[in-house]
Design an enzyme around this catalytic site. Structure first.
Site, PDB file in Angstrom:
ATOM      1  N   ASP A  10       1.673   3.199  -1.330  1.00  0.00           N
ATOM      2  CA  ASP A  10       1.291   2.789  -2.678  1.00  0.00           C
ATOM      3  C   ASP A  10       2.425   2.999  -3.676  1.00  0.00           C
ATOM      4  O   ASP A  10       3.173   3.969  -3.596  1.00  0.00           O
ATOM      5  CB  ASP A  10       0.069   3.613  -3.113  1.00  0.00           C
ATOM      6  CG  ASP A  10      -0.389   3.300  -4.519  1.00  0.00           C
ATOM      7  OD1 ASP A  10      -0.764   2.145  -4.771  1.00  0.00           O
ATOM      8  OD2 ASP A  10      -0.363   4.214  -5.371  1.00  0.00           O
ATOM      9  N   GLU A  42       4.058  -1.436  -0.970  1.00  0.00           N
ATOM     10  CA  GLU A  42       3.629  -2.140  -2.180  1.00  0.00           C
ATOM     11  C   GLU A  42       4.762  -1.942  -3.195  1.00  0.00           C
ATOM     12  O   GLU A  42       4.828  -0.928  -3.887  1.00  0.00           O
ATOM     13  CB  GLU A  42       2.317  -1.577  -2.731  1.00  0.00           C
ATOM     14  CG  GLU A  42       1.809  -2.375  -3.914  1.00  0.00           C
ATOM     15  CD  GLU A  42       1.133  -1.542  -4.989  1.00  0.00           C
ATOM     16  OE1 GLU A  42       0.540  -2.132  -5.907  1.00  0.00           O
ATOM     17  OE2 GLU A  42       1.223  -0.307  -4.945  1.00  0.00           O
TER      18      GLU A  42
END
Length: 742
Positions: free
Chosen positions: A414, A467
């Site tokens: 993330d 990401e």
């Protein structure tokens, strides 16, 4: 031993030690408590709050200990040398227990592992830190180990000592900054914490950073678990993993928030358990044709509204949905169905909860002390000090834990951009340049590279997914070639551009045609995944269906055409749960998906579209084998902005694997539309988002029922052969090359 060998009376003044013990601050308990031998004899000291009497049994002889004044310190002196291995019998007001003395055990700490920990290269810290059941010196118990180098004192507190900070003081190892203590006879499922006295004397109670289970809110304690065994990975499963995670595999990922895929409405809106999800969610995902399921963060987190992105227990699968064994069952069922499993991993920040990592030992241990480096203003969270070797070991070990113990297919990392840039979301003057004056976070870069290198090195055929929302070069390039070493990167540029285009009124789309073509200018710069994730359907952004312009029918048609374009575009695929239902409202983590939508024909049309695309994608090598090579894609016509039509060809490794794709983004019907084709022959319509079975208009690309079209030797779009078709409103069509001219 006989009674004559005991000293008659203890006259030593223990006032200072008793005061320190009472306060819960005793830095070196093993220097005072337990058994101590000297030329004059031996002495055993036990500090036992709440005890009425304490007796010592040595060599089958029991002797009462002397209480010092009215304190909780009990002492027994011997005129001869006493060996270790003695037992204590402790009388409380309501019970009597017999146990070994925690201060009669040597340290079980692995010093070689601590060397690696301090070096920043320990990748199996979960085998050394936390609460580990083991047999030590012939006794079953639990070894506690925690890093808190600046603490004045650390104690284990828990249900087993009534949360008293003055009973289980830990041993300090100055060389590593680690505290440890072996406590005999503890049982699984008992809660515990560390009571830490900071350098300023402040006492805080902290959850274990390496705990494999934690209490549910409002509880904040860690929970002792039985010894863990890594899940087995058979040769057959290794083969399946290699095939499903390969760069030339058809990867279609279903992103799930476990707490809101479904709820038990008739049982107070409760969560489904891991086992219920395994038996309900996984067959559903498999039947839809997805290759992988990706779980939004399941590492323990206190606040439901964070969706798991503010974790306090990186090693603990959240107990919201059940036990460790329940989670193992979920993972095992994924393997049984040949369904890959990824989890969201959050190494970029941690929350400010008082039982968490912030100022863990009274100092900025896990985070930078300077808020310009250690505090994240957007999320009110703290940023790891990636330059600290022990923090690097913590994150290395955590990544390896999920891949080794649970045999997951990979991690989706993330917010990588927030890790890479020192000035991320900061104004001038709010960040500190690196040693070379740049904005790159060198410690984070080194940590990311180490995690990826070690993860792939120990677990071949996994997927490490970034990401990453910027143009950082080489995200999926090998570390030895100066890359970050990820396997895949989310293509945020494609997502932003294509959604921007799709939200426009079709009458205006011709002025923004480049938003659908620009992604091919950089399509081979990384190994991409095309994401339509949860981030696009929250925070007032609306559902995907609600983003689409036009009347009700056109909204559904737009969405079907868009999905068709997405599945034909180079790059692996990711859809957030519910994308197949086309809800009209954005995602709400407090309730399950609206499954009644499948009773509505237009919503069922979207469901059938996703199912058809997934199965066609899986069975059509041209759609995935050469995703990362210019050989796999060729524009036929990328310039027809006036009619908002895009046409291109996809190629597989075999010369016969050829697919022609046409996407049309206006509500007009285009008759007798001619497009060039790379090869003369017969083409078959294998997908049409405007099919009436999908709630389309039913406009057919070719007139006859066989859905076959024969190319003609008519030059078009720079090709010697072409085909003529009818293109329905707001539709995407796939035409598969079947054979050469008859």
């Amino acid at each position: 031993m006989n009674s004559a060998s005991k000293s008659p009376i203890i006259t030593h003044d223990y006032a200072a030690q008793i005061s320190a013990l009472n306060s819960g601050c005793f830095r070196d308990p093993f220097s005072f408590l337990g058994l101590h031998n000297s030329p004059e004899g031996s002495v055993i000291r036990v500090y036992m709050p709440g005890a009425l009497t304490v007796s010592v049994n040595v060599d089958h002889q029991t002797s009462a200990m002397q209480r010092i004044g009215d304190s909780a310190l009990f002492v027994l002196a011997f005129s001869t040398k006493v060996s270790s291995g003695y037992h204590l019998t402790i009388e409380f007001s309501d019970t009597v227990i017999t146990t070994r003395d925690v201060y009669d055990f040597s340290s079980a700490l692995d010093e070689s592992a601590m060397y690696l920990f301090n070096e920043g290269s320990l990748e199996h810290g979960y085998l050394h830190f936390g609460a580990r059941p083991l047999t030590h010196q012939g006794c079953e118990g639990t070894q506690f180990c925690v890093w808190a180098p600046n603490a004045r004192s650390v104690s284990v507190i828990g249900e087993f000592n009534h949360w008293q900070p003055c009973q289980h003081f830990m041993r300090f190892h100055p060389a590593s900054g680690v505290w440890d203590l072996f406590v005999p006879h503890l049982k699984a499922e008992q809660g515990y914490k560390y009571a830490i006295v900071g350098v300023d004397g402040e006492v805080t109670e902290r959850a274990d950073p390496y705990a494999v289970k934690m209490q549910q809110a409002p509880g904040t304690a860690s929970v002792i678990q039985p010894a863990q065994q890594s899940m087995p990975l058979s040769d057959a499963e290794q083969t399946r993993r290699r095939q499903r995670n390969a760069i030339d595999a058809p990867i279609a990922i279903y992103e799930v928030h476990l707490g809101s895929w479904k709820r038990r409405d008739d049982e107070d809106n409760r969560y489904l358990t891991y086992r219920e999800l395994a038996d309900d969610l996984l067959p559903y995902v498999k039947a839809l044709g997805f290759s992988h399921v990706q779980l939004m963060p399941i590492t323990e987190y206190p606040f439901d509204g964070s969706w798991g992105y503010q974790p306090v227990g990186l090693f603990a699968p959240t107990s919201r949905f059940g036990s460790l064994d329940d989670f193992r069952y979920f993972v095992a069922q994924c393997a049984e169905l040949d369904l890959g499993i990824l989890i969201d991993w959050v190494p970029g920040h941690f929350p400010s909860d008082p039982h968490g990592l912030h100022r863990f030992d009274g100092t900025h241990l896990y985070e930078h002390a300077d808020s310009r480096q250690g505090y994240h203003p957007d999320w009110n969270t703290y940023i790891y000090n990636y330059e600290r070797p022990e923090v690097k070991s913590y994150l290395l070990s955590n990544a390896n834990y999920w891949l080794d113990v649970f045999k997951l297919d990979g991690l989706r990392v993330d917010a990588v951009a927030s890790m890479l840039y020192l000035d991320y979301s900061r104004n001038d003057g709010e960040w500190i340049p690196n040693q070379f004056g740049g904005r790159e976070n060198l410690g984070a870069i080194d940590c990311i590279r180490a995690v990826n290198t070690r993860s792939y090195g120990r677990h071949p055929h996994i997927m490490m997914v970034a990401e990453e929302s910027t143009a950082w070069p080489g995200v999926t390039q090998a570390v030895e070639h100066n890359g970050l070493g990820f396997g895949y990167k989310w293509n945020m540029g494609w997502m932003n551009d294509s959604l921007s285009y799709m939200q426009r009124d079709p009458i205006h789309r011709k002025y923004h045609h480049h938003e659908m073509t620009f992604s091919m200018a950089y399509a081979y710069s990384e190994n991409y995944i095309l994401p339509l994730s949860h981030d696009e359907v929250v925070h007032g952004k609306g559902a995907l269906l609600s983003k689409m312009p036009g009347d009700d029918w056109q909204q559904f048609a737009n969405l079907r055409a868009y999905y068709g374009f997405m599945y034909a575009h180079p790059g692996k695929k990711l859809l957030f749960m519910g994308s197949e239902l086309a809800p009209r409202s954005e995602w709400d983590h407090n309730r399950g998906l609206d499954w009644s939508l499948l009773e509505s024909p237009p919503h069922m049309g979207i469901y059938q579209t996703i199912k058809a695309l997934n199965h066609l994608y899986r069975d059509t090598p041209a759609l995935y084998e050469l995703d990362n090579s210019p050989c796999g894609f060729q524009w036929i016509d990328c310039h027809n902005g006036e009619q908002s039509v895009l046409s291109f060809a996809r190629f597989g490794k075999s010369s016969n694997d050829l697919l022609v794709v046409v996407s049309h983004f206006t509500p007009q019907v285009l008759h007798c539309y001619r497009i060039g084709v790379p090869r003369g022959g017969i083409y078959r319509v294998v997908f049409n988002s405007d099919d009436s079975n999908l709630y389309g208009s039913g406009t057919t690309p070719v007139a006859h029922q066989q859905q076959m079209v024969q190319s003609k030797a008519i030059a078009s779009h720079g090709f010697e052969h072409s085909i003529e078709i009818t293109i329905g409103p707001l539709s995407t069509i796939y035409l598969q090359y079947m054979s050469a001219d008859a």
